[in-house]
Scaffold this motif. Structure first.
Motif, PDB file in Angstrom:
ATOM      1  N   LYS A 117      -1.412  -2.902 -22.984  1.00 13.04           N
ATOM      2  CA  LYS A 117      -1.564  -4.212 -22.365  1.00 13.04           C
ATOM      3  C   LYS A 117      -1.114  -4.223 -20.900  1.00 13.04           C
ATOM      4  O   LYS A 117      -1.076  -5.275 -20.264  1.00 13.04           O
ATOM      5  N   LYS A 118      -0.746  -3.070 -20.384  1.00 12.61           N
ATOM      6  CA  LYS A 118      -0.286  -2.996 -19.003  1.00 12.61           C
ATOM      7  C   LYS A 118      -1.201  -2.095 -18.182  1.00 12.61           C
ATOM      8  O   LYS A 118      -1.913  -1.251 -18.717  1.00 12.61           O
ATOM      9  N   LYS A 119      -1.157  -2.318 -16.868  1.00 16.76           N
ATOM     10  CA  LYS A 119      -1.936  -1.509 -15.946  1.00 16.76           C
ATOM     11  C   LYS A 119      -1.013  -0.905 -14.901  1.00 16.76           C
ATOM     12  O   LYS A 119       0.031  -1.467 -14.585  1.00 16.76           O
ATOM     13  N   VAL A 120      -1.419   0.235 -14.380  1.00 12.99           N
ATOM     14  CA  VAL A 120      -0.713   0.823 -13.257  1.00 12.99           C
ATOM     15  C   VAL A 120      -1.651   0.839 -12.061  1.00 12.99           C
ATOM     16  O   VAL A 120      -2.870   0.870 -12.218  1.00 12.99           O
ATOM     17  N   TYR A 121      -1.070   0.783 -10.887  1.00 13.24           N
ATOM     18  CA  TYR A 121      -1.860   0.776  -9.658  1.00 13.24           C
ATOM     19  C   TYR A 121      -1.706   2.105  -8.933  1.00 13.24           C
ATOM     20  O   TYR A 121      -0.616   2.684  -8.887  1.00 13.24           O
ATOM     21  N   MET A 122      -2.813   2.600  -8.381  1.00 15.10           N
ATOM     22  CA  MET A 122      -2.812   3.822  -7.595  1.00 15.10           C
ATOM     23  C   MET A 122      -3.882   3.722  -6.519  1.00 15.10           C
ATOM     24  O   MET A 122      -4.717   2.801  -6.550  1.00 15.10           O
ATOM     25  N   LEU A 123      -3.864   4.646  -5.562  1.00 18.83           N
ATOM     26  CA  LEU A 123      -4.871   4.631  -4.519  1.00 18.83           C
ATOM     27  C   LEU A 123      -6.260   4.832  -5.113  1.00 18.83           C
ATOM     28  O   LEU A 123      -6.432   5.543  -6.103  1.00 18.83           O
ATOM     29  N   TYR A 124      -7.251   4.234  -4.490  1.00 14.23           N
ATOM     30  CA  TYR A 124      -8.600   4.170  -5.048  1.00 14.23           C
ATOM     31  C   TYR A 124      -9.223   5.550  -5.255  1.00 14.23           C
ATOM     32  O   TYR A 124      -9.971   5.769  -6.208  1.00 14.23           O
ATOM     33  N   ASN A 125      -8.914   6.505  -4.354  1.00 13.17           N
ATOM     34  CA  ASN A 125      -9.589   7.803  -4.406  1.00 13.17           C
ATOM     35  C   ASN A 125      -8.898   8.823  -5.312  1.00 13.17           C
ATOM     36  O   ASN A 125      -9.323   9.980  -5.381  1.00 13.17           O
ATOM     37  N   LEU A 126      -7.848   8.420  -6.025  1.00 11.35           N
ATOM     38  CA  LEU A 126      -7.121   9.352  -6.885  1.00 11.35           C
ATOM     39  C   LEU A 126      -7.663   9.350  -8.308  1.00 11.35           C
ATOM     40  O   LEU A 126      -8.087   8.323  -8.827  1.00 11.35           O
ATOM     41  N   ASP A 127      -7.623  10.530  -8.941  1.00  8.25           N
ATOM     42  CA  ASP A 127      -7.949  10.633 -10.368  1.00  8.25           C
ATOM     43  C   ASP A 127      -6.655  10.487 -11.157  1.00  8.25           C
ATOM     44  O   ASP A 127      -5.673  11.200 -10.880  1.00  8.25           O
ATOM     45  N   PRO A 128      -6.620   9.586 -12.139  1.00 10.68           N
ATOM     46  CA  PRO A 128      -5.381   9.347 -12.889  1.00 10.68           C
ATOM     47  C   PRO A 128      -4.864  10.597 -13.585  1.00 10.68           C
ATOM     48  O   PRO A 128      -5.650  11.440 -14.046  1.00 10.68           O
ATOM     49  N   ASP A 129      -3.569  10.713 -13.672  1.00 13.51           N
ATOM     50  CA  ASP A 129      -2.921  11.818 -14.368  1.00 13.51           C
ATOM     51  C   ASP A 129      -3.191  11.726 -15.874  1.00 13.51           C
ATOM     52  O   ASP A 129      -3.481  10.655 -16.408  1.00 13.51           O
ATOM     53  N   ARG A 130      -3.075  12.858 -16.564  1.00 10.81           N
ATOM     54  CA  ARG A 130      -3.286  12.888 -18.021  1.00 10.81           C
ATOM     55  C   ARG A 130      -2.338  11.947 -18.756  1.00 10.81           C
ATOM     56  O   ARG A 130      -2.686  11.392 -19.790  1.00 10.81           O
ATOM     57  N   SER A 131      -1.126  11.794 -18.227  1.00 10.87           N
ATOM     58  CA  SER A 131      -0.158  10.927 -18.884  1.00 10.87           C
ATOM     59  C   SER A 131      -0.594   9.467 -18.855  1.00 10.87           C
ATOM     60  O   SER A 131      -0.115   8.658 -19.646  1.00 10.87           O
ATOM     61  N   VAL A 132      -1.510   9.128 -17.962  1.00 12.70           N
ATOM     62  CA  VAL A 132      -2.024   7.762 -17.866  1.00 12.70           C
ATOM     63  C   VAL A 132      -3.248   7.577 -18.762  1.00 12.70           C
ATOM     64  O   VAL A 132      -3.337   6.627 -19.528  1.00 12.70           O
ATOM     65  N   THR A 133      -4.187   8.512 -18.677  1.00  8.29           N
ATOM     66  CA  THR A 133      -5.447   8.376 -19.424  1.00  8.29           C
ATOM     67  C   THR A 133      -5.388   8.972 -20.827  1.00  8.29           C
ATOM     68  O   THR A 133      -6.221   8.662 -21.663  1.00  8.29           O
ATOM     69  N   GLY A 134      -4.404   9.856 -21.078  1.00  2.33           N
ATOM     70  CA  GLY A 134      -4.362  10.544 -22.357  1.00  2.33           C
ATOM     71  C   GLY A 134      -5.189  11.814 -22.354  1.00  2.33           C
ATOM     72  O   GLY A 134      -5.266  12.514 -23.359  1.00  2.33           O
ATOM     73  N   TYR A 163       0.835  -1.208   0.000  1.00  2.00           N
ATOM     74  CA  TYR A 163       0.000   0.000   0.000  1.00  2.00           C
ATOM     75  C   TYR A 163       0.871   1.260   0.000  1.00  2.00           C
ATOM     76  O   TYR A 163       0.625   2.206  -0.762  1.00  2.00           O
ATOM     77  N   SER A 164       1.911   1.279   0.843  1.00  2.00           N
ATOM     78  CA  SER A 164       2.778   2.460   0.927  1.00  2.00           C
ATOM     79  C   SER A 164       3.550   2.675  -0.368  1.00  2.00           C
ATOM     80  O   SER A 164       3.773   3.812  -0.786  1.00  2.00           O
ATOM     81  N   ILE A 165       3.951   1.589  -1.042  1.00  2.00           N
ATOM     82  CA  ILE A 165       4.655   1.708  -2.321  1.00  2.00           C
ATOM     83  C   ILE A 165       3.730   2.301  -3.384  1.00  2.00           C
ATOM     84  O   ILE A 165       4.130   3.178  -4.159  1.00  2.00           O
ATOM     85  N   ILE A 166       2.492   1.830  -3.412  1.00  2.00           N
ATOM     86  CA  ILE A 166       1.517   2.345  -4.385  1.00  2.00           C
ATOM     87  C   ILE A 166       1.190   3.798  -4.083  1.00  2.00           C
ATOM     88  O   ILE A 166       1.034   4.621  -4.998  1.00  2.00           O
ATOM     89  N   GLU A 167       1.125   4.135  -2.804  1.00  2.00           N
ATOM     90  CA  GLU A 167       0.837   5.515  -2.403  1.00  2.00           C
ATOM     91  C   GLU A 167       1.909   6.464  -2.915  1.00  2.00           C
ATOM     92  O   GLU A 167       1.612   7.590  -3.334  1.00  2.00           O
ATOM     93  N   GLU A 168       3.162   6.016  -2.914  1.00  2.00           N
ATOM     94  CA  GLU A 168       4.266   6.848  -3.399  1.00  2.00           C
ATOM     95  C   GLU A 168       4.135   7.136  -4.895  1.00  2.00           C
ATOM     96  O   GLU A 168       4.641   8.139  -5.377  1.00  2.00           O
ATOM     97  N   GLY A 169       3.449   6.260  -5.630  1.00  2.00           N
ATOM     98  CA  GLY A 169       3.283   6.450  -7.065  1.00  2.00           C
ATOM     99  C   GLY A 169       2.352   7.595  -7.416  1.00  2.00           C
ATOM    100  O   GLY A 169       2.350   8.058  -8.568  1.00  2.00           O
ATOM    101  N   GLY A 170       1.559   8.058  -6.453  1.00  2.00           N
ATOM    102  CA  GLY A 170       0.654   9.174  -6.703  1.00  2.00           C
ATOM    103  C   GLY A 170      -0.369   8.866  -7.775  1.00  2.00           C
ATOM    104  O   GLY A 170      -0.750   7.714  -7.999  1.00  2.00           O
ATOM    105  N   ASN A 171      -0.818   9.914  -8.481  1.00  3.59           N
ATOM    106  CA  ASN A 171      -1.850   9.715  -9.503  1.00  3.59           C
ATOM    107  C   ASN A 171      -1.279   9.304 -10.857  1.00  3.59           C
ATOM    108  O   ASN A 171      -2.028   9.173 -11.825  1.00  3.59           O
ATOM    109  N   LYS A 172       0.041   9.103 -10.917  1.00  2.00           N
ATOM    110  CA  LYS A 172       0.629   8.547 -12.142  1.00  2.00           C
ATOM    111  C   LYS A 172       0.718   7.029 -12.064  1.00  2.00           C
ATOM    112  O   LYS A 172       1.001   6.372 -13.063  1.00  2.00           O
TER     113      LYS A 172
END
Length: 305
Positions: free
Chosen positions: A146-163, A96-105
């Motif tokens: 074909k890949k996924k990234v993990y982030m905290l549930y309440n975050l909105d993904p960054d533009r670099s992720v969603t386009g 969880y802490s590792i994913i939290e460090e990834g932020g919304n990216k």
């Protein structure tokens, strides 16, 4: 960390020992292992050491990490205090802490595995558990379909992720971009024609024909042609494609902002807007040694096909 004694040490002794542990952690760049504690405090009773670590974990002062095959403890930055899930075991807290460090990216599962030092089967089980508890989520990235990234549930993904606004379920919305491109150009042309019809001199008419991104944003918003909520950054991206097409010019102001105006192109437009480069989420990673080809660019290949 399991206790080695049933007797609870006095609270004042635990509090004093905790301060010593914090000072030691600060000397060692914020990370301690059990070996560090035993070597630095050989006279500290195991029960006291266990009580200190448990107390600091409960207070959120440290977080668990994997250091090789051993657990380690890292001081938490007060400004970035983690909100580890209640009731989670040690491995879940680490992931969880590792994913939290990834932020919304977000963060790739490969990076989570390297940082956590967990085997893949165990990591997949932990990720599934955290997803079921709605603590994290997996998001598909336009950077790798074909890949996924993990982030905290309440975050909105960054533009670099969603386009951003130009992608829907990883598909580039070409028709939507074309419509916005045409309407932005139409507004610029309307402003230029209105300024030219006045009795002002050519310099003043040119000045009046300049449009801010806010002006264009208000125009597009009033048209009601977009089902998604576009911001000024989205519209400036579209305006840049109009400039790339040779149909408008961009004038940078003293404060760093930009104004735009329609122009009559001296040459036929190069047609850059016919490719997704102008609004590509990874354009900054594109080659600086010339134009890429459909075979070397995933986004251009998908676009042309």
């Amino acid at each position: 960390m399991a206790s080695t004694s049933t007797a609870e040490p006095p609270p004042e002794e635990v509090e004093a020992a905790q301060q010593k542990v914090i000072e030691l952690a600060q000397e060692k760049s914020g990370i301690l292992s059990n070996s560090d504690l035993m070597e630095s405090f050989p006279d500290m009773a195991p029960a006291v050491r266990v009580a200190v670590i448990n107390r600091m974990l409960q207070q959120g002062l440290v977080e668990l990490l994997k250091k090789g095959n051993q657990l380690a403890y890292r001081l938490v930055d007060p400004t970035k205090k983690t909100t580890a899930p209640k009731g989670a075991d040690n491995e879940e807290k680490i992931v969880y802490s590792i994913i939290e460090e990834g932020g919304n990216k977000g963060i790739w599962i490969r990076d989570i595995r390297v940082k956590s030092n967990l085997i893949m089967t165990q990591l997949n089980k932990i990720l599934k558990s955290l997803e079921n508890k709605k603590l994290i989520k997996a998001v598909k990235s336009v950077n790798a379909s074909k890949k996924k990234v993990y982030m905290l549930y309440n975050l909105d993904p960054d533009r670099s992720v969603t386009g951003g606004s130009w992608y829907q379920d990883q598909d580039f919305e070409s028709e939507f971009v074309d419509v916005l491109n045409q309407q932005c150009l139409r507004y610029l042309q309307m402003r230029t024609e209105s300024a030219a019809q006045g009795k002002d001199g050519p310099l003043l008419a040119k000045q009046k024909s300049l449009c801010s991104v806010s002006d264009v944003h208000t125009f597009i918003k009033d048209l009601g042609i977009s089902k998604v909520n576009l911001d000024e950054e989205d519209l400036e991206t579209i305006l840049k494609t109009v400039v790339y097409d040779g149909k408008a010019e961009r004038v940078v102001q003293m404060d760093g902002s930009s104004l735009y105006r329609a122009i009559i192109p001296a040459l036929p437009p190069p047609g850059l807007v016919q490719m997704p480069c102008g609004i590509c989420p990874v354009i900054s990673s594109c080659s600086t040694y010339g134009l890429v080809t459909p075979k070397t660019c995933q986004y251009m290949s998908e676009w042309l096909n």
